[in-house]
Write an enzyme that holds these catalytic residues in place. Structure first.
Site, PDB file in Angstrom:
ATOM      1  NE  ARG A   1     161.371 121.417  85.917  1.00 12.54           N
ATOM      2  CZ  ARG A   1     162.830 122.597  86.216  1.00 12.54           C
ATOM      3  NH1 ARG A   1     163.504 123.177  84.973  1.00 12.54           N
ATOM      4  NH2 ARG A   1     163.327 122.880  87.263  1.00 12.54           N
ATOM      5  N   GLY A   2     158.795 125.161  87.262  1.00 11.59           N
ATOM      6  CA  GLY A   2     159.053 126.044  88.313  1.00 11.59           C
ATOM      7  C   GLY A   2     159.388 125.784  89.595  1.00 11.59           C
ATOM      8  CG  ASN A   3     159.401 129.804  92.088  1.00 13.59           C
ATOM      9  OD1 ASN A   3     158.385 130.346  91.527  1.00 13.59           O
ATOM     10  ND2 ASN A   3     160.463 130.340  91.985  1.00 13.59           N
TER      11      ASN A   3
ATOM     12  CB  CYS B   1     164.488 113.193  86.987  1.00 15.13           C
ATOM     13  SG  CYS B   1     165.210 114.043  88.823  1.00 15.13           S
TER      14      CYS B   1
ATOM     15  CB  SER C   1     156.818 115.045  88.708  1.00 16.02           C
ATOM     16  OG  SER C   1     157.246 113.886  89.518  1.00 16.02           O
ATOM     17  CG  LEU C   2     159.532 111.060  83.809  1.00 15.96           C
ATOM     18  CD1 LEU C   2     161.277 110.532  83.793  1.00 15.96           C
ATOM     19  CD2 LEU C   2     158.778 111.315  83.123  1.00 15.96           C
ATOM     20  NE  ARG C   3     156.362 111.765  93.101  1.00 13.92           N
ATOM     21  CZ  ARG C   3     156.078 112.078  93.611  1.00 13.92           C
ATOM     22  NH1 ARG C   3     154.463 111.115  94.261  1.00 13.92           N
ATOM     23  NH2 ARG C   3     156.251 113.387  94.154  1.00 13.92           N
ATOM     24  NE  ARG C   4     154.557 116.169  92.344  1.00 10.87           N
ATOM     25  CZ  ARG C   4     154.686 116.988  93.085  1.00 10.87           C
ATOM     26  NH1 ARG C   4     155.601 117.548  92.306  1.00 10.87           N
ATOM     27  NH2 ARG C   4     155.045 117.118  94.327  1.00 10.87           N
TER      28      ARG C   4
ATOM     29  CB  THR D   1     156.878 129.687  88.306  1.00  9.18           C
ATOM     30  OG1 THR D   1     158.097 130.571  88.338  1.00  9.18           O
ATOM     31  CG2 THR D   1     156.910 129.624  86.052  1.00  9.18           C
ATOM     32  NE  ARG D   2     156.537 123.381  89.805  1.00 10.18           N
ATOM     33  CZ  ARG D   2     156.699 122.737  90.761  1.00 10.18           C
ATOM     34  NH1 ARG D   2     156.064 121.893  91.109  1.00 10.18           N
ATOM     35  NH2 ARG D   2     157.696 122.765  91.852  1.00 10.18           N
TER      36      ARG D   2
ATOM     37  CE  LYS E   1     160.057 117.578  95.677  1.00 14.75           C
ATOM     38  NZ  LYS E   1     158.925 117.539  95.316  1.00 14.75           N
ATOM     39  CG  ASP E   2     165.258 118.680  94.720  1.00 13.80           C
ATOM     40  OD1 ASP E   2     164.914 118.331  94.268  1.00 13.80           O
ATOM     41  OD2 ASP E   2     164.877 120.136  95.026  1.00 13.80           O
TER      42      ASP E   2
END
Length: 321
Positions: free
Chosen positions: A157-159, A250, A137-140, A162-163, A91-92
């Site tokens: 943001r972050g891994n 994105c 995420s704009l989608r979410r 982090t989140r 997805k990236d």
């Protein structure tokens, strides 16, 4: 992980990946698979990269260039011959690969659903009015606001770690993480999977893409062919064709998923307006025996259906997104 060790004289390959725990878990999965497929005659040295996207910890990707921010450094190293293969979360990956590169394998897809995380409730519907939902995420964001327009969205943001830490610190009441990533990290129990009917995932979510150069080592290609999963490749092909037709990056909330309906594939795609006030869906089917070209046509046809339906509200599916 496999117990097969590289044999004396094994061919050493350089496998590129981001350095996050999830990216490393995916890289080790491919490295283990290569050793197993080659009977220990191929070994992979994992080379980590800090990408431009990894350095952005607070702002949205849309403000810094969108897709490609998590792959560009690996793309360039592969093109220069500094890597033999690169492993990505599909997805990236931009819908068009750099010249001279192609996908050599799509291993079996992990759980494609989004995972809902909160310390107080188990679902989006249970959040109190006005609660804060953390996502970048704009989608979410659009999908959540379409379901719950009363919620406040704050940028997360972050891994994974982090989140989760931001959630623990009370910066939001809930957040989302991909179930695929959590599962690969052995952390699936921290989230509640969101039904695909409520939140269609990003195109390619849960799929690992292995990219090589067109002049790749034949032994590497043979080994990667054994890691390829037919259903994952079909999903990657149709979902990315859908995204490409919409010029998806994105910059607009876009989602797609290829469903297995027994004797046929069913592709469902979705585009939302920023903020989720409007939502357009399209779908189409094709035979399980469909060729790659037919899967591409399926993706484009579903995208075109949405373009016709949404053209008055979203006239340009390009840079303005």
């Amino acid at each position: 992980m496999t117990d097969i060790q590289p044999k004396s004289g094994a061919k050493r390959l350089r496998l590129g990946t981001r350095g996050s725990p999830l990216a490393l878990a995916q890289a080790h999965q491919i490295a283990d698979g290569l050793r197993a497929a080659s009977g220990g005659m191929l070994d992979a040295e994992i080379v980590t990269f800090t990408t431009t996207g990894d350095k952005l910890t607070t702002e949205r990707l849309i403000n810094s260039g969108g897709k490609g921010l998590f792959t560009r450094e690996l793309d360039d190293a592969l093109t220069r011959g500094e890597l033999d293969l690169a492993v990505h979360s599909l997805k990236d990956v931009p819908t068009v690969l750099p010249p001279g590169q192609f996908f050599a394998a799509f291993p079996e897809r992990e759980d494609p659903r989004d995972g809902f995380l909160s310390h107080t409730v188990k679902s989006i519907q249970e959040l109190p009015e006005g609660a804060k939902l953390g996502t970048a995420s704009l989608r979410r964001e659009a999908q959540v606001l379409s379901l719950r327009p009363d919620l406040q969205v704050v940028t997360f943001r972050g891994n994974v770690a982090t989140r989760m830490r931001k959630l623990e610190e009370g910066l939001a009441d809930a957040t989302f993480l991909a179930m695929a990533g959590l599962t690969r990290l052995g952390m699936a129990d921290v989230a509640t999977p969101v039904p695909l009917e409520d939140m269609l995932p990003a195109a390619g979510q849960g799929i690992i893409g292995v990219v090589v150069r067109e002049d790749a080592d034949p032994d590497l290609l043979d080994a990667l062919s054994t890691l390829n999963h037919a259903q994952s490749r079909a999903a990657a092909t149709a979902e990315r064709a859908f995204l490409e037709k919409l010029d998806g990056s994105c910059r607009t909330p876009i989602a797609a998923h290829l469903f297995d309906n027994g004797d046929e594939w069913r592709l469902v795609g979705e585009v939302l307006s920023p903020g989720g006030a409007a939502r357009w869906r399209g779908d189409g089917v094709c035979s399980k025996e469909a060729s790659e070209a037919q899967l591409v046509l399926l993706g484009r046809a579903v995208a075109q259906e949405i373009i016709f339906a949404a053209k008055e509200a979203l006239p340009v599916f390009g840079d303005e997104r």
